[in-house]
Design an enzyme around this catalytic site. Structure first.
Site, PDB file in Angstrom:
ATOM      1  CG  HIS A  81      -2.129  -0.916   0.988  1.00  0.00           C
ATOM      2  ND1 HIS A  81      -3.349  -0.724   1.598  1.00  0.00           N
ATOM      3  CD2 HIS A  81      -2.274  -2.020   0.209  1.00  0.00           C
ATOM      4  CE1 HIS A  81      -4.183  -1.676   1.213  1.00  0.00           C
ATOM      5  NE2 HIS A  81      -3.553  -2.485   0.381  1.00  0.00           N
ATOM      6  CG  HIS A  90      -4.404 -11.666  -2.065  1.00  0.00           C
ATOM      7  ND1 HIS A  90      -5.584 -11.241  -2.614  1.00  0.00           N
ATOM      8  CD2 HIS A  90      -3.886 -10.566  -1.459  1.00  0.00           C
ATOM      9  CE1 HIS A  90      -5.767  -9.945  -2.374  1.00  0.00           C
ATOM     10  NE2 HIS A  90      -4.739  -9.512  -1.667  1.00  0.00           N
TER      11      HIS A  90
END
Ligand code: HEB
Length: 748
Positions: free
Chosen positions: A94, A284
């Protein structure tokens, strides 16, 4: 005990309080982005040099401490599955993932995740905890490692710690100490809004998205999904998200429509389909999502949380408010059987199971593996297990036909997958660092990557003072209009952007596609200049000068210097040492993002339906790291040098064009001239003698803003004054030299 009244600086009777210019004239041109990150906001001393500080860092010791931290679960914010790796990877992703290639802004290069709005973005919930977990390490190593570097390095170490080998790591990102006001994150005024960024107002997915997806039912072609235009330069689908809504476009759980948004947004981050699939599937493969209960339990974000929370936002009333009770995204998914160890599980499960839509405990759309056993370990309770789950955006990697091919290929070729994930992750973290000359530390990859915009090292001795003097004479003797040397030098150097440190004169890419064909570079005049300089270069390089050679990159800048000296009578500094890149070393597609659609310095481009011309000038000045006075002196000087891109006379307020003078300012501020708009769009103006009505000048918005905007006018006055001429020349030469050397990370 009364309720605390609403306090804010809009009404507060204190310094900085009250209704401000921004409130009174929200449409007004603001110069604030040209005043950021000055020494005034930086607590480190002026001579602090981050590169040397980083070089003295005990890099291995930091990494060792980071490795230890990964599994050192803290009572105040426990680690899922006993490992902080997932959380830290998300923090790094992020941090870097706000980068967008169109203007080079965003990204992890300044440590901006510490500041608003990013620290409080709805997509960054719980990352305040991640950074706080790192504080003891930041505190221990102090100024030798910036937050910007530390956050990204931590993501890398997290990967290592969970059994994945990264491609490398480079430090060298100095911190900033104030919120960056320059990035356009969107025009929306609500979090998660997207009412401004899609021009057609279209949102979401097509009708009829359903609750079960298996191998065929949900597969559709790109053409079945209506496109939506994401405005430039934005790279996310909603205000406050890094990329896309995990539940699907605007919450509609449609994996194929989600793929469309992923492709657009990751494309804006300079990632192609292969890189995108690798990043999502790789990322992920770790960690979990957090949605233990509805979001009503969650308090205000860091920027608005009460003081006693010390910047830790999103206080959670549900249960313990942490560990198993954590609420971050509101989704509750564990992708793989080993969330703290790299595996191929993510891609395996993606294709192995059929997926059924369900609601998370917080009420969000997510998918559970149909008919699967429950075998995924709970993050805290060893007696509990879960079924595999996925986000809508994960299923995009299977149900978008192009992503599907790539995903299946990765599934069959784990080495290829690992290699692409490692490379894409490295690119993600380093894309905004600029040339390798800025990369520091013991873990640089030796392989040179095309997105570095590589510039070859010099393979010959650099020219010296006497060569420079001779070359200047040769250049001026070519007989070409000197202005062309000035515009070409400007065209070459001014592609630089301080945001991601790309572009600039080094490499002489102005000779190459796509730059040589850009409209603003006026092809025919550029070819004349390059032809003339080519002759100078050949003559010099074939003469016996102790093996010394001059590069085209140096010659282009030197020609500008020689021309400017002639036009000004001043002496202009020159720093040699640039080298020439080849076409093979130039990613044409990626370079196209550097193409100026506006360059007020050359009087190029006009208003769009959203932005007035003069705002583009400030935007460009910001990318060139110029202050308002530097921007002003450059525009005024370039006009008198007659350096408009198309040779037009707009703003050339002088009787002696081609000579550097402060005439632009003197004549602009001459009260005897009356200005009127001469086109329906308000772009063009004519200046006439108030008495005789005789036409004196023509101008664009780029020109007249220096007389109409009060702060710019104040600067213009300094240069128009009787005592301003000498200062003008000095300041122009200094600003010119600054622009020519913005990309010289090899020398400064
Ligand atoms: Fe991610 C997590 C979404 C991409 C990595 N993600 C996550 C979540 C979400 C997401 C929602 C959850 C949060 C919480 O906690 O709750 N992603 C997403 C999306 C996308 C993504 C939508 C686009 C499509 N990721 C991504 C990437 C990466 C990642 C690219 C890297 C590379 N994530 C991640 C991780 C995680 C996540 C590691 C986990 C975290 C933890 O564990 O904490």
């Amino acid at each position: 005990m009364g309720e605390c009244p609403v306090h804010n600086t809009r009404t507060a009777p204190i310094g900085g309080g009250g209704t401000k210019n921004r409130d009174w004239w929200p449409e007004g041109l603001r110069l604030n982005i040209l005043r950021q990150h000055t020494p005034i906001s930086n607590p480190l001393s002026k001579d602090f040099d981050y590169a040397s500080a980083f070089k003295s860092l005990d890099y291995d010791a930091v990494k060792k401490d980071l490795h230890a931290l990964m599994t050192d679960s803290q009572e105040w914010w426990p680690a899922d599955h006993g490992h902080y790796g997932g959380l830290f990877i998300r923090m790094a992703w992020h941090s870097a993932g706000t980068y967008r290639v169109e203007d080079g802004r965003g990204g992890g290069g300044q440590g901006q995740q510490r500041f608003a709005p990013l620290n409080s973005w709805p997509d960054n919930v719980s990352l305040d905890k991640a950074r706080r977990l790192l504080w003891p390490i930041k505190q221990k190593y102090g100024n030798k490692i910036s937050w910007a570097d530390l956050m990204l390095l931590t993501g890398n170490v997290a990967l290592e710690s969970m059994g994945f080998k990264p491609f490398g790591f480079a430090g060298g990102r100095p911190d900033t100490y104030e919120a960056d006001e320059a990035v356009y994150w969107g025009g929306e005024t609500t979090w998660l809004g997207n009412d401004v960024r899609y021009s057609d107002g279209k949102s979401g997915a097509p009708e009829g998205s359903h609750g079960v997806v298996d191998s065929d039912e949900h597969k559709r072609d790109h053409k079945d999904i209506h496109s939506r235009d994401l405005e430039s330069p934005i790279a996310s689908a909603h205000m406050g998200l890094i990329y896309v809504n995990p539940e699907g476009p605007d919450g509609v759980p449609d994996p194929v429509a989600a793929a469309r948004d992923i492709r657009t947004t990751f494309g804006r981050m300079a990632m192609n389909d292969e890189e995108t699939v690798a990043l999502i599937a790789g990322g992920h493969s770790f960690g979990k999502t957090h949605g233990a209960a509805p979001s009503e339990n969650v308090g205000k974000e860091p920027e608005a949380t009460p003081m006693e929370n010390q910047g830790l936002g999103w206080q959670n009333k549900h249960g313990s408010g942490k560990g198993p009770d954590t609420i971050t995204s509101g989704l509750e998914v564990i992708w793989t059987k080993t969330p703290n160890k790299f595996s191929m599980n993510y891609l395996e499960y993606l294709f192995k199971y059929d997926w059924e839509l369900e609601k998370s405990p917080a009420g969000a759309n997510q998918w559970v593996a149909k008919n699967a056993d429950s075998f995924i370990p709970d993050a805290y309770d060893s007696s509990k297990t879960h079924k595999p789950r996925m986000l809508t955006t994960d299923l995009s990697l299977r149900f978008d036909p192009t992503y599907e091919k790539i995903s299946r290929d990765y599934l069959e070729h784990p080495d290829k997958f690992a290699d692409m994930f490692a490379r894409a992750w490295f690119k993600l973290l380093h894309r905004d660092m600029g040339p390798r000359a800025r990369w520091l530390g013991p873990e640089l990859p030796s392989e040179v990557l095309i997105w570095e915009d590589p510039i070859p090292p010099a393979d010959h001795p650099v020219i010296d003072e006497s060569d420079i003097a001779d070359l200047k004479k040769e250049i001026l003797a070519t007989g070409l209009d000197n202005t062309k040397y000035i515009t070409t030098a400007w065209a070459s150097a001014s592609t630089f952007r301080g945001s991601d440190k790309r572009g600039g004169a080094n490499g002489a890419r102005i000779r190459l596609a796509p730059q040589k064909d850009w409209e603003v570079n006026d092809k025919s005049s550029l070819q004349q200049v390059l032809g003339a300089l080519d002759n100078v270069q050949q003559k010099f390089n074939s003469s016996a000068r102790g093996g010394k050679k001059v590069s085209m990159a140096d010659l282009i800048v030197l020609a500008g210097v020689a021309a400017l000296e002639k036009a000004s009578g001043a002496s202009v500094p020159f720093t040699p040492g640039r080298t020439d890149a080849t076409q093979e070393e130039t990613d044409e597609h990626s370079f196209e993002h550097l193409k100026p659609h506006h360059d007020g310095f050359r009087n190029y481009g006009k208003s769009t339906h959203r932005v007035n011309t003069e705002f583009f000038l400030v935007d460009k000045a910001h990318l060139l790291e110029l202050s308002a006075p530097e921007m002003t002196v450059l525009v005024g000087g370039l006009r008198t040098l007659n350096a408009n891109w198309d040779g037009s006379k707009h703003g050339v307020f002088t009787k002696r064009p081609g000579q550097l003078s402060n005439d632009f300012f003197v004549n602009l501020l001459d009260v005897n001239t009356a200005w009127k708009s001469v086109d329906s769009t308000g772009e063009m103006f004519e200046g006439v003698d108030r008495k005789t009505g005789e036409k004196k000048w023509s101008a664009t918005r780029y020109d007249l803003v220096f007389g109409s905007h009060a702060e710019l006018r104040a600067i213009a006055e300094v240069y128009a004054q009787n005592d301003g001429a000498e200062k003008f020349t000095k300041d122009f030469v200094a600003a010119w030299d600054k622009v020519m050397n913005l990309d010289r990370f090899d020398v400064h």
